[in-house]
Motif scaffolding. Structure first.
Motif, PDB file in Angstrom:
ATOM      1  N   GLN A  23      48.120  13.426  26.461  1.00  0.00           N
ATOM      2  CA  GLN A  23      47.915  14.755  26.448  1.00  0.00           C
ATOM      3  C   GLN A  23      48.065  15.376  27.794  1.00  0.00           C
ATOM      4  O   GLN A  23      47.821  14.840  28.881  1.00  0.00           O
ATOM      5  N   THR A  24      48.722  16.439  27.939  1.00  0.00           N
ATOM      6  CA  THR A  24      48.835  17.180  29.330  1.00  0.00           C
ATOM      7  C   THR A  24      47.727  17.995  29.642  1.00  0.00           C
ATOM      8  O   THR A  24      47.027  18.366  29.112  1.00  0.00           O
ATOM      9  N   PRO A  25      47.598  17.695  30.944  1.00  0.00           N
ATOM     10  CA  PRO A  25      46.298  18.439  31.713  1.00  0.00           C
ATOM     11  C   PRO A  25      46.509  19.908  31.467  1.00  0.00           C
ATOM     12  O   PRO A  25      47.768  20.336  31.572  1.00  0.00           O
ATOM     13  N   LYS A  26      45.395  20.529  31.223  1.00  0.00           N
ATOM     14  CA  LYS A  26      45.493  22.107  31.340  1.00  0.00           C
ATOM     15  C   LYS A  26      45.395  22.736  32.502  1.00  0.00           C
ATOM     16  O   LYS A  26      44.942  22.152  33.441  1.00  0.00           O
ATOM     17  N   GLU A  27      45.908  23.914  32.539  1.00  0.00           N
ATOM     18  CA  GLU A  27      45.933  24.971  33.690  1.00  0.00           C
ATOM     19  C   GLU A  27      44.805  25.885  33.383  1.00  0.00           C
ATOM     20  O   GLU A  27      44.835  26.505  32.484  1.00  0.00           O
ATOM     21  N   LYS A  28      44.003  25.987  34.244  1.00  0.00           N
ATOM     22  CA  LYS A  28      42.797  26.914  34.186  1.00  0.00           C
ATOM     23  C   LYS A  28      43.244  28.057  35.148  1.00  0.00           C
ATOM     24  O   LYS A  28      43.376  27.581  36.274  1.00  0.00           O
ATOM     25  N   GLU A  29      42.940  29.273  34.686  1.00  0.00           N
ATOM     26  CA  GLU A  29      43.031  30.347  35.806  1.00  0.00           C
ATOM     27  C   GLU A  29      41.871  30.674  36.516  1.00  0.00           C
ATOM     28  O   GLU A  29      40.718  30.920  35.841  1.00  0.00           O
ATOM     29  N   ILE A  30      41.574  30.921  37.856  1.00  0.00           N
ATOM     30  CA  ILE A  30      40.550  31.139  38.584  1.00  0.00           C
ATOM     31  C   ILE A  30      40.954  32.723  38.981  1.00  0.00           C
ATOM     32  O   ILE A  30      41.836  32.618  39.868  1.00  0.00           O
ATOM     33  N   ARG A  31      40.158  33.663  38.728  1.00  0.00           N
ATOM     34  CA  ARG A  31      40.322  34.972  39.493  1.00  0.00           C
ATOM     35  C   ARG A  31      39.404  35.273  40.527  1.00  0.00           C
ATOM     36  O   ARG A  31      38.191  35.180  40.308  1.00  0.00           O
ATOM     37  N   LEU A  32      39.899  35.841  41.572  1.00  0.00           N
ATOM     38  CA  LEU A  32      39.317  36.365  42.790  1.00  0.00           C
ATOM     39  C   LEU A  32      39.653  37.651  43.234  1.00  0.00           C
ATOM     40  O   LEU A  32      40.438  38.262  42.911  1.00  0.00           O
ATOM     41  N   THR A  33      38.678  38.250  44.236  1.00  0.00           N
ATOM     42  CA  THR A  33      39.306  39.627  44.721  1.00  0.00           C
ATOM     43  C   THR A  33      39.136  39.300  46.418  1.00  0.00           C
ATOM     44  O   THR A  33      38.552  38.350  46.665  1.00  0.00           O
ATOM     45  N   PRO A  34      39.898  40.266  46.973  1.00  0.00           N
ATOM     46  CA  PRO A  34      40.002  39.678  48.301  1.00  0.00           C
ATOM     47  C   PRO A  34      38.782  40.024  49.159  1.00  0.00           C
ATOM     48  O   PRO A  34      38.446  39.396  50.410  1.00  0.00           O
ATOM     49  N   HIS A  35      37.741  40.772  48.546  1.00  0.00           N
ATOM     50  CA  HIS A  35      36.372  41.068  49.089  1.00  0.00           C
ATOM     51  C   HIS A  35      35.333  40.276  48.642  1.00  0.00           C
ATOM     52  O   HIS A  35      34.315  40.711  48.458  1.00  0.00           O
ATOM     53  N   ILE A  36      35.812  38.991  48.651  1.00  0.00           N
ATOM     54  CA  ILE A  36      34.525  38.107  47.989  1.00  0.00           C
ATOM     55  C   ILE A  36      33.560  37.832  49.143  1.00  0.00           C
ATOM     56  O   ILE A  36      33.921  37.430  50.271  1.00  0.00           O
ATOM     57  N   GLU A  37      32.413  37.744  48.550  1.00  0.00           N
ATOM     58  CA  GLU A  37      31.353  37.380  49.664  1.00  0.00           C
ATOM     59  C   GLU A  37      31.090  35.583  49.774  1.00  0.00           C
ATOM     60  O   GLU A  37      31.729  35.001  48.733  1.00  0.00           O
ATOM     61  N   ASP A  38      30.649  35.138  50.673  1.00  0.00           N
ATOM     62  CA  ASP A  38      30.389  33.595  50.969  1.00  0.00           C
ATOM     63  C   ASP A  38      29.946  32.826  49.843  1.00  0.00           C
ATOM     64  O   ASP A  38      30.283  32.006  49.520  1.00  0.00           O
ATOM     65  N   HIS A  39      28.659  33.582  49.214  1.00  0.00           N
ATOM     66  CA  HIS A  39      28.123  32.748  48.151  1.00  0.00           C
ATOM     67  C   HIS A  39      29.121  32.564  46.854  1.00  0.00           C
ATOM     68  O   HIS A  39      29.217  31.640  46.537  1.00  0.00           O
ATOM     69  N   ASP A  40      29.617  33.727  46.749  1.00  0.00           N
ATOM     70  CA  ASP A  40      30.582  33.907  45.351  1.00  0.00           C
ATOM     71  C   ASP A  40      32.055  32.786  45.732  1.00  0.00           C
ATOM     72  O   ASP A  40      32.329  32.210  45.012  1.00  0.00           O
ATOM     73  N   TYR A  41      32.129  32.778  47.017  1.00  0.00           N
ATOM     74  CA  TYR A  41      33.365  31.950  47.334  1.00  0.00           C
ATOM     75  C   TYR A  41      32.928  30.351  47.348  1.00  0.00           C
ATOM     76  O   TYR A  41      33.563  29.584  46.681  1.00  0.00           O
ATOM     77  N   ASP A  42      31.588  30.258  47.653  1.00  0.00           N
ATOM     78  CA  ASP A  42      31.313  28.900  47.621  1.00  0.00           C
ATOM     79  C   ASP A  42      31.041  28.393  45.995  1.00  0.00           C
ATOM     80  O   ASP A  42      31.441  27.310  45.570  1.00  0.00           O
ATOM     81  N   LEU A  64      45.238  29.836  41.140  1.00  0.00           N
ATOM     82  CA  LEU A  64      44.285  30.931  41.438  1.00  0.00           C
ATOM     83  C   LEU A  64      44.840  32.107  41.922  1.00  0.00           C
ATOM     84  O   LEU A  64      46.020  32.113  42.283  1.00  0.00           O
ATOM     85  N   THR A  65      44.515  33.055  41.443  1.00  0.00           N
ATOM     86  CA  THR A  65      44.916  34.293  41.428  1.00  0.00           C
ATOM     87  C   THR A  65      44.115  35.352  42.127  1.00  0.00           C
ATOM     88  O   THR A  65      42.712  35.331  41.908  1.00  0.00           O
ATOM     89  N   VAL A  66      44.390  36.214  43.014  1.00  0.00           N
ATOM     90  CA  VAL A  66      43.664  37.085  43.656  1.00  0.00           C
ATOM     91  C   VAL A  66      44.354  38.675  43.375  1.00  0.00           C
ATOM     92  O   VAL A  66      45.447  38.890  43.594  1.00  0.00           O
ATOM     93  N   ARG A  67      43.540  39.216  42.481  1.00  0.00           N
ATOM     94  CA  ARG A  67      44.129  40.716  42.244  1.00  0.00           C
ATOM     95  C   ARG A  67      43.673  41.585  43.369  1.00  0.00           C
ATOM     96  O   ARG A  67      42.951  41.856  44.130  1.00  0.00           O
ATOM     97  N   ALA A  68      44.565  42.410  43.998  1.00  0.00           N
ATOM     98  CA  ALA A  68      44.546  43.278  45.056  1.00  0.00           C
ATOM     99  C   ALA A  68      45.646  44.345  44.907  1.00  0.00           C
ATOM    100  O   ALA A  68      46.503  44.213  44.261  1.00  0.00           O
ATOM    101  N   GLN A  69      45.431  45.437  45.794  1.00  0.00           N
ATOM    102  CA  GLN A  69      46.256  46.290  45.766  1.00  0.00           C
ATOM    103  C   GLN A  69      47.205  46.113  46.956  1.00  0.00           C
ATOM    104  O   GLN A  69      47.353  45.083  47.712  1.00  0.00           O
ATOM    105  N   SER A  70      48.298  46.940  46.812  1.00  0.00           N
ATOM    106  CA  SER A  70      49.452  46.299  48.039  1.00  0.00           C
ATOM    107  C   SER A  70      48.984  46.360  49.381  1.00  0.00           C
ATOM    108  O   SER A  70      49.523  45.508  50.078  1.00  0.00           O
ATOM    109  N   LYS A  71      48.209  47.142  49.869  1.00  0.00           N
ATOM    110  CA  LYS A  71      47.495  47.149  51.153  1.00  0.00           C
ATOM    111  C   LYS A  71      46.740  45.967  51.682  1.00  0.00           C
ATOM    112  O   LYS A  71      46.339  45.668  52.441  1.00  0.00           O
ATOM    113  N   GLU A  72      46.025  45.195  50.394  1.00  0.00           N
ATOM    114  CA  GLU A  72      45.210  44.201  50.412  1.00  0.00           C
ATOM    115  C   GLU A  72      45.923  42.630  50.297  1.00  0.00           C
ATOM    116  O   GLU A  72      45.345  41.676  50.129  1.00  0.00           O
ATOM    117  N   SER A  73      47.101  42.830  50.253  1.00  0.00           N
ATOM    118  CA  SER A  73      48.065  41.450  49.827  1.00  0.00           C
ATOM    119  C   SER A  73      47.807  40.562  51.014  1.00  0.00           C
ATOM    120  O   SER A  73      47.875  39.292  50.638  1.00  0.00           O
TER     121      SER A  73
END
Length: 162
Positions: free
Chosen positions: A77-96, A114-123
């Motif tokens: 079996q091939t290992p699965k790839e899971k997507e984790i979505r984040l935002t650039p303005h994440i708080e410390d507790h959520d980050y942990d 790991l994907t971070v959704r951001a607008q162009s100015k937050e890249s």
């Protein structure tokens, strides 16, 4: 696992049911002994001459065969790839929390995208967040791809460390 008539060698190094060494015997003699004791003749390795064989109870041989099939199936079996979505303005507790979630994924053998959704100015913030995550995950996982920054965010794939 090679058992009984599947063994093609003319002579085998035989081990008894209780682990006693019976020496080198002919294949036909070993098969007759196995039939007499109502057990299977199991070849342990084909890498030596004569091959080492053992007398094993039928249920134990069947369990070994089933366990070997399960192990092969699990490895295939091939290992699965899971997507984790984040935002650039994440708080410390959520980050942990996200960090622990990613660590669990990597420990179970899955890759994490790991994907971070951001607008162009937050890249740049998105890229900095991913760099921080990658450095915090040292020892548990490593980057398979570099950090890819696009107009709508940034992404990186992390695979478990061996």
């Amino acid at each position: 696992m090679i058992i009984n008539e599947q063994i093609k060698a003319s002579e085998v190094r035989l081990t008894g049911i209780d682990g006693e060494d019976l020496g080198i015997v002919s294949r036909s003699e070993a098969l007759a002994l196995a039939k007499r004791h109502d057990v299977d003749l199991v070849c342990l390795s084909l890498m030596s001459s004569p091959p080492p064989c053992r007398l094993v109870s039928r249920s134990a041989a069947k369990q070994d065969r089933n366990a070997q099939k399960r192990e092969e199936k699990r490895k295939a079996q091939t290992p699965k790839e899971k997507e984790i979505r984040l935002t650039p303005h994440i708080e410390d507790h959520d980050y942990d929390t996200k960090l622990r979630q990613i660590e669990k994924l990597l420990q179970s053998g899955h890759a994490a995208l790991l994907t971070v959704r951001a607008q162009s100015k937050e890249s740049q913030q998105a890229k900095a967040l991913l760099e921080r995550l990658v450095s915090d995950l040292k020892g548990k996982g490593s980057k398979e791809t570099g950090i890819q920054v696009s107009g709508k965010g940034a992404a990186v794939k992390i695979i478990p460390s061996e």
